[in-house]
Design a protein around this motif. Sequence first.
Motif, short mmCIF file in Angstrom:
data_model
loop_
_atom_site.label_atom_id
_atom_site.label_comp_id
_atom_site.label_asym_id
_atom_site.label_seq_id
_atom_site.Cartn_x
_atom_site.Cartn_y
_atom_site.Cartn_z
N SER A 17 12.48 -0.89 26.59
CA SER A 17 11.62 -1.27 25.46
C SER A 17 10.52 -0.24 25.21
N VAL A 18 9.93 0.27 26.26
CA VAL A 18 8.89 1.29 26.10
C VAL A 18 9.49 2.55 25.46
N LEU A 43 11.55 -3.16 30.73
CA LEU A 43 10.38 -2.50 30.15
C LEU A 43 10.67 -1.02 29.86
N ALA A 89 12.00 2.60 23.39
CA ALA A 89 12.18 2.28 21.97
C ALA A 89 10.83 2.29 21.25
#
Lengths: 227, 308
Positions: free
Chosen positions: B63-64, B60, B66
């Motif tokens: 991804s967060v 996460l 990005a």
Amino acid sequence: MTALDRYENLAGLMSLMTGDEKHSFAATSTLDVLWVLYDRVLRVTPEAVDLPERDRFLLSKGHGPMAYYAVLAAKGFVAPSVLETFGQYDSPLGMHPDRNLVPGVEIASGSLGHGLPLGVGLAMGLRARRLGEPRVFCLVGDAESDEGSNQEAIVLAGRESLEAVTAIVVDNQSSSRGWPGGLAARFEVEGWSAVTVDGRDHEEIESALTLEHAGRPHAVVARVEPK
Amino acid sequence: MAVATETMRDRFYRVTSELLDTDERVAVVLADIGVAQLRELGAFDRHPERAINVGIRESLMVSVSAGMALAGMRPIAHSYAPFLVERPFEQLKLDFSHQGLGGVLASVGASYDWASGGRTHHAPGDVAAVATLPGWTILVPGHPDEAESGLRGAIDDGRRAYLRLAEQTNSGPVAGATEGIVEVRRGSASAPMVLAVGPMLDRVLEAASDDDVAVLYTARPRPFDAASFRALVRGTEVVLVEPYLEGTSSAQVVAATADRPTRVLAIGVPHGEHRHYGTYEEHDRAFGLDASGIRERVRAFVSTTAVA
């Protein structure tokens, strides 16, 4: 608005990709949710795909994107003639979408479990940039929810009270090990607002997607016929 | 003197906190590791929306980061190398590279900085892994000043960068090392040439001190600075000394010298499931990555030529 801008045209647009007039387009699990989003909910137009304040739609479940491309064509984001190149070497429209190839596509997806975590980060970034009130809608599948990365994102969005985030779970009961108690409960326990609707009923979908959910992220579980 | 004892990691936290203050595009995303240090610097109090702790959720975290880049931010994600690079590797591949986004991943731990932590906290393969992905600048600083210039440079131009912070440092920074390959010590026209990466420089210079050996240096193994390397290489023997998996840059050296006869020796952390604890000095010695080990291997490599 284009001349194609009607739900009834989606079947014809999808057949440009499948080459199969008899293909049961209505069976596509995401079709009605996608239509309602683009027709009634999202504040984004083909002319505003780079506008910082636009609403974002993230198709996390990038597998089987024909309905998505058909809706984008109906709404003028993609020329209908491009649909005929679907899946070809030089086509911008692959079996999984790529944001770098299609204006209006917000993320490249296909590998499951990336869209919701990206969407949560996107909402946090938009919040930090004080870009008005753009909303982030993210479509996932019930089987895609198997990916642990989605569960990580659900927790964080709840703790951060990310009101801008709406997750739409298209539930065709394809999760191999299932979700006892239903998927809505998985969001609710983490502090989300959550509702479950008939994923074929446009009025129900619209009212669920526009439901007031002050101070909380929102989940709409859209149930469709089992896969 | 306090400044002399500041580690790359200390410098990273201090500069990240400053960047949060001075550049409103900057965000830092953590998974528990680094939270205490940035809290002490007040980063969470001053920037609650741009200093984020997602808990122990490294996938996460990437991804967060990005996702924040999708919103136009310049994210910095940070953790121990195995949890920043190896665990969420597909997030690096898809959420940064494939989406076409920029951001900085700053790791600590290097190959075996916390040697007694064992294999779970060792990441000799991190640079090789990131190097398989397109578009990443890989920075392996050998000094806190290089770590700082690498971090600031990556934030300024918005690129994708992997910044590998280490406990071990050289005695001083080298100008230009975060931008490419630079010459540190010149030898005769036929001298073997050693390319040292990051914290390997001081021990390479010590290893070469009594011999006719030229030394090049870089804190940026990717993109590999082939142009400078070609311009600086003179003899036919090239020795690569990298502080991570041996051979990580061998293909780059071979490609850069494909038009001339060149022999390459790659020194680095050997491939293997090393089940040892202790200190990083002990690991360096065991792998021949200390000055005397490097000296022996360079001499043996050069003498092989003489016999042939």
